[in-house]
Motif scaffolding. Structure first.
Motif, PDB file in Angstrom:
ATOM      1  N   ASP A   1       0.820  -1.214   0.000  1.00 59.18           N
ATOM      2  CA  ASP A   1       0.000   0.000   0.000  1.00 59.18           C
ATOM      3  C   ASP A   1       0.852   1.261   0.000  1.00 59.18           C
ATOM      4  OD1 ASP A   1       1.039  -0.220   2.506  1.00 59.18           O
ATOM      5  OD2 ASP A   1      -0.840   0.216   3.575  1.00 59.18           O
ATOM      6  N   ASP A   2       2.145   1.151  -0.407  1.00 58.92           N
ATOM      7  CA  ASP A   2       3.006   2.328  -0.448  1.00 58.92           C
ATOM      8  C   ASP A   2       2.476   3.348  -1.444  1.00 58.92           C
ATOM      9  OD1 ASP A   2       5.080   2.175   1.442  1.00 58.92           O
ATOM     10  OD2 ASP A   2       6.056   0.591   0.278  1.00 58.92           O
ATOM     11  N   ARG A   3       2.539   4.623  -1.047  1.00 58.77           N
ATOM     12  CA  ARG A   3       2.242   5.735  -1.941  1.00 58.77           C
ATOM     13  C   ARG A   3       3.492   6.595  -2.015  1.00 58.77           C
ATOM     14  NH1 ARG A   3      -1.008   2.579  -2.495  1.00 58.77           N
ATOM     15  NH2 ARG A   3      -3.277   2.721  -2.428  1.00 58.77           N
ATOM     16  N   ILE A   4       3.623   7.347  -3.078  1.00 57.80           N
ATOM     17  CA  ILE A   4       4.859   8.084  -3.288  1.00 57.80           C
ATOM     18  C   ILE A   4       4.526   9.500  -3.736  1.00 57.80           C
ATOM     19  CG2 ILE A   4       5.171   7.442  -5.711  1.00 57.80           C
ATOM     20  CD1 ILE A   4       8.116   6.861  -5.034  1.00 57.80           C
ATOM     21  N   GLY A   5       5.275  10.505  -3.237  1.00 59.04           N
ATOM     22  CA  GLY A   5       5.008  11.889  -3.615  1.00 59.04           C
ATOM     23  C   GLY A   5       5.991  12.848  -2.977  1.00 59.04           C
ATOM     24  N   TRP A   6       6.126  14.028  -3.594  1.00 64.72           N
ATOM     25  CA  TRP A   6       7.017  15.086  -3.104  1.00 64.72           C
ATOM     26  C   TRP A   6       6.260  16.022  -2.164  1.00 64.72           C
ATOM     27  CZ3 TRP A   6      12.157  15.238  -3.823  1.00 64.72           C
ATOM     28  CH2 TRP A   6      12.702  14.518  -4.892  1.00 64.72           C
TER      29      TRP A   6
ATOM     30  N   SER B   1       7.110   7.944   0.922  1.00 67.46           N
ATOM     31  CA  SER B   1       6.076   6.945   0.694  1.00 67.46           C
ATOM     32  C   SER B   1       5.373   6.733   2.022  1.00 67.46           C
ATOM     33  CB  SER B   1       6.685   5.633   0.199  1.00 67.46           C
ATOM     34  OG  SER B   1       7.373   4.979   1.254  1.00 67.46           O
ATOM     35  N   SER B   2       4.381   5.863   2.028  1.00 69.36           N
ATOM     36  CA  SER B   2       3.690   5.585   3.286  1.00 69.36           C
ATOM     37  C   SER B   2       4.609   4.937   4.301  1.00 69.36           C
ATOM     38  CB  SER B   2       2.483   4.681   3.018  1.00 69.36           C
ATOM     39  OG  SER B   2       2.881   3.490   2.359  1.00 69.36           O
TER      40      SER B   2
ATOM     41  N   THR C   1       8.943  23.792  -8.291  1.00 70.07           N
ATOM     42  CA  THR C   1       7.517  23.468  -8.209  1.00 70.07           C
ATOM     43  C   THR C   1       7.382  21.956  -8.057  1.00 70.07           C
ATOM     44  OG1 THR C   1       7.332  23.310 -10.618  1.00 70.07           O
ATOM     45  CG2 THR C   1       6.818  25.436  -9.611  1.00 70.07           C
ATOM     46  N   ILE C   2       6.379  21.527  -7.324  1.00 64.80           N
ATOM     47  CA  ILE C   2       6.127  20.102  -7.169  1.00 64.80           C
ATOM     48  C   ILE C   2       4.675  19.805  -7.524  1.00 64.80           C
ATOM     49  CG2 ILE C   2       7.926  19.609  -5.477  1.00 64.80           C
ATOM     50  CD1 ILE C   2       5.911  19.941  -3.252  1.00 64.80           C
ATOM     51  N   ASP C   3       4.492  18.660  -8.135  1.00 64.80           N
ATOM     52  CA  ASP C   3       3.157  18.213  -8.526  1.00 64.80           C
ATOM     53  C   ASP C   3       3.083  16.723  -8.234  1.00 64.80           C
ATOM     54  OD1 ASP C   3       0.681  17.754  -9.572  1.00 64.80           O
ATOM     55  OD2 ASP C   3       1.281  18.008 -11.672  1.00 64.80           O
ATOM     56  N   ASP C   4       2.721  16.412  -7.006  1.00 63.69           N
ATOM     57  CA  ASP C   4       2.604  15.029  -6.574  1.00 63.69           C
ATOM     58  C   ASP C   4       3.924  14.294  -6.760  1.00 63.69           C
ATOM     59  OD1 ASP C   4       1.473  12.772  -5.517  1.00 63.69           O
ATOM     60  OD2 ASP C   4       0.502  12.163  -7.380  1.00 63.69           O
TER      61      ASP C   4
ATOM     62  N   SER D   1       8.940  10.318  -9.987  1.00 59.99           N
ATOM     63  CA  SER D   1       9.051   9.063  -9.244  1.00 59.99           C
ATOM     64  C   SER D   1       7.786   8.235  -9.414  1.00 59.99           C
ATOM     65  CB  SER D   1       9.279   9.348  -7.758  1.00 59.99           C
ATOM     66  OG  SER D   1       8.230  10.150  -7.240  1.00 59.99           O
ATOM     67  N   ALA D   2       7.956   6.928  -9.238  1.00 62.92           N
ATOM     68  CA  ALA D   2       6.808   6.018  -9.319  1.00 62.92           C
ATOM     69  C   ALA D   2       7.210   4.681  -8.722  1.00 62.92           C
ATOM     70  CB  ALA D   2       6.361   5.837 -10.763  1.00 62.92           C
ATOM     71  N   LEU D   3       6.238   3.939  -8.221  1.00 66.30           N
ATOM     72  CA  LEU D   3       6.471   2.568  -7.780  1.00 66.30           C
ATOM     73  C   LEU D   3       6.722   1.691  -9.003  1.00 66.30           C
ATOM     74  CD1 LEU D   3       3.671   2.247  -5.084  1.00 66.30           C
ATOM     75  CD2 LEU D   3       6.107   2.717  -4.710  1.00 66.30           C
ATOM     76  N   ALA D   4       7.656   0.737  -8.877  1.00 61.86           N
ATOM     77  CA  ALA D   4       7.992  -0.097 -10.032  1.00 61.86           C
ATOM     78  C   ALA D   4       8.710  -1.357  -9.591  1.00 61.86           C
ATOM     79  CB  ALA D   4       8.868   0.684 -11.016  1.00 61.86           C
ATOM     80  N   PHE D   5       8.300  -2.494 -10.113  1.00 62.04           N
ATOM     81  CA  PHE D   5       9.003  -3.774  -9.969  1.00 62.04           C
ATOM     82  C   PHE D   5       9.230  -4.182  -8.505  1.00 62.04           C
ATOM     83  CE2 PHE D   5      11.010  -1.582 -13.748  1.00 62.04           C
ATOM     84  CZ  PHE D   5      10.153  -2.158 -14.696  1.00 62.04           C
TER      85      PHE D   5
END
Length: 618
Positions: free
Chosen positions: A342-347, A358-359, A446-449, A475-479
């Protein structure tokens, strides 16, 4: 008629030469105002011609004063007290006073007797950080008037100059808490020190006001040796940061931590107090609070002189305390943690830095490099960068190469300006330290998620603009881990640009320069499309490169143009797509250069087949 030797010139000789009485000469030399100006001029001219110098002892007996002030300090070996002494000496000399210095060697029992004896020999007394107990101090002060206290508050009728060390220690604690630290050790100073009591009181308030703050108080002392001896107790306390009583204690602590293999700040953050002259030269450079040391001495003298003359105190207050943030403090170390689905990722912005989370916790921190020394070519960078499980895969300002900072766009020469840091390779000379270090300054983020955009201007060592850059970090969750995409577009807006490396200046194999990723030093396996190992990957055009350290992997992929790989695994561990491998890279005016690097951070060990498969899916 022969001249009288200068060492036998007397007031009578001056009186004879000036054609006045000896009493008149005495009044002139003692600054009395009852002598006519023309006679004063005649007497002083005669004295100068004869090279006459008044006898200080006789003058003191005549005036009933010595024009000397006594200074009592606990420890002359402490650079803080040395700087206070310097401030007092310089300021008092301008008023015609000399300073008699006495040291108590941190002995509260002897302090009263030493202070009394010093005062009997001088016109006034300055007591710096007195260790004497409160009751005895109140008994002593009326006996040694005029007197001023430095870094100790006395009764209202006694002037003082006091640094708010309670405020100072709170500044340090707030800084560490901002970095995520919650369990701290305080290495306390001498028990008789009033500034130590101020620190302890402020720490009690901090514990009440900051949720989750856990402070461990350890008796220590004031010296380098005390800090050195405290390391084992610090490690047993299982803290993530240490607040030392002063910079000297912090120096000893840093030395012993280095000996036992504790990395600062990766494993433990360390702070000092006072910002003595050597603090920025410690290894690593010491985060500390700037105490206005010399200014304290000058301010103390101004207030004491007003007290001696019975004038009102018009001196300014103690200058504001400021935190000097250097390399000895960093984010709280994070234990490896299980990866969840359930990890989320963001700036998000945290003060003047930006954090990718992340969470499960912090994944990366983006800093502007404003606290870098100029010789390191200040630039924005990422550090720490961690896997989802909390394993750190970057290093910043390590002992082996202080100018390496996490992940940054670092280039040895841009029109001769170093945006890499440290020495520049000169053909025929080798590595040479030049004053050619530029800066990369952010104009706005600037940051956008999941995306951070930074507009940057590159400046040369003279402050002239060279390039503009638009940098995007996505950034993004991957593999089962996460990916970071770095995209930079450089524009030669201010004229033609030539990018060089040591290799283009004659140093074979040293073609570093580009989006450079500095990893921690550890046993490392290198994988690439051209084979396993450093030799297969170095200089290759493999579209991907993987570093495997234990059960953690970093996969680097060049998604667009593939530049030759520069990498190291022995002296240090790091890599970059090399922009100037064997010849300079030239940009005509207004031409753009697009650079890209994708990283995948995984909490498992890759093999060559999986690395190739993952790279092909990016």
């Amino acid at each position: 008629m022969g001249r009288t030797p200068k060492d036998t010139i007397t007031i009578a000789d001056v009186a004879r030469a000036a054609e006045v009485s000896r009493a008149t000469v005495s009044r002139v030399m003692n600054g009395r105002l009852s002598v006519a100006p023309e006679i004063v001029a005649r007497v002083r001219a005669a004295a100068e011609q004869l090279n006459y110098r008044p006898n200080d002892l006789a003058r003191s007996l005549s005036l009933g004063r010595t024009n000397m002030v006594a200074l009592v300090v606990p420890d002359l070996g402490n650079p803080l007290f040395q700087q206070i002494l310097r401030g007092i000496t310089n300021a008092s000399a301008a008023a015609g006073y000399k300073v008699l210095v006495a040291e108590t060697d941190e002995d509260p029992e002897a302090e009263a007797a030493i202070a009394s004896e010093a005062r009997r020999r001088c016109d006034a007394l300055i007591m710096v950080s007195p260790r004497i107990d409160e009751e005895r101090l109140l008994e002593l002060l009326p006996e040694v008037q005029p007197v001023i206290l430095v870094n100790r508050q006395g009764p209202p009728e006694v002037p003082s100059v006091v640094v708010d060390y309670g405020r100072a220690v709170r500044i340090v604690v707030d800084h560490l808490v901002g970095l995520g630290h919650r369990r701290l050790a305080f290495l306390s100073g001498p028990a008789a020190s009033s500034s130590n009591r101020l620190r302890l009181e402020a720490l009690e308030v901090a514990e009440r006001e900051i949720p989750g703050l856990d402070l461990v108080r350890l008796e220590c002392g004031r010296s380098i040796e005390d800090g050195y001896a405290a390391v084992e107790r610090v490690l047993e306390a299982q803290v993530t940061a240490v607040v030392a009583f002063n910079d000297l204690v912090a120096f000893g602590l840093l030395a012993r931590l280095n000996e036992v293999g504790v990395a600062v700040p990766a494993d433990l953050s360390v702070t000092g107090m006072d910002d003595i002259g050597l603090a920025r030269f410690a290894v690593p450079s010491l985060t500390t609070v700037r105490v206005p040391q010399k200014d304290l001495g000058e301010l103390a003298w101004q207030r004491l002189l007003a007290s001696i003359g019975g004038a009102a105190d018009g001196a300014d207050g103690v200058p504001e305390l400021r935190l000097a943030v250097r390399a000895s403090t960093g984010p709280v170390p994070q234990e490896p943690r299980p990866v969840t689905g359930d990890d989320r990722i963001g700036w998000q912005q945290q003060g003047d830095i930006f954090e990718l989370g992340s969470s499960a916790g912090l994944l990366a921190r983006y800093e502007f490099g404003r606290r870098m020394p100029q010789v390191h070519a200040p630039r924005p960078y990422l550090h720490p960068v961690r896997t989802l499980g909390g394993h750190r895969l970057t290093e910043a300002s390590p002992v082996d190469h202080r100018h390496h900072y996490g992940v940054s766009l670092a280039i040895p020469q841009v029109n001769g300006t170093s945006h890499w840091g440290a020495r520049t390779y000169i053909r025929g000379q080798g590595p040479t330290l030049l004053r050619n270090h530029g800066q990369q300054r952010s104009r706005g983020v600037t940051i956008d998620d999941r995306e951070l955009t930074d507009d940057i201007t590159w400046y040369d060592e003279q402050g002239r603009p060279q390039l503009v850059e638009r940098r995007r970090l996505t950034s993004a969750l991957a593999f089962g881990g996460w990916r970071l995409d770095w995209r930079s577009v450089l524009t030669a807006r201010y004229g033609p640009i030539q990018i060089d490396s040591p290799a283009t200046s004659g140093r074979e194999g040293a073609a570093y320069g580009g989006i450079f990723w500095r990893l921690p030093v550890a046993a490392t396996t290198v994988l690439s499309a051209d084979g396993d190992g450093l030799d297969a990957a170095f200089g290759s055009s493999s579209p991907w490169l993987a570093f495997v350290q234990g059960e953690v992997s970093l996969l680097l992929v060049q998604p667009e143009r593939v530049w030759p790989w520069f990498l190291r695994t022995e002296a240090y561990v790091g890599a970059c797509p090399a922009l100037a491998w064997d010849e300079p890279l030239v940009l005509p005016p207004n031409q753009e250069l697009s650079l890209s690097l994708t990283a995948v951070l995984l909490d498992r060990a890759l093999d060559a087949d999986e690395a190739k498969t993952l790279a092909g899916q990016l």
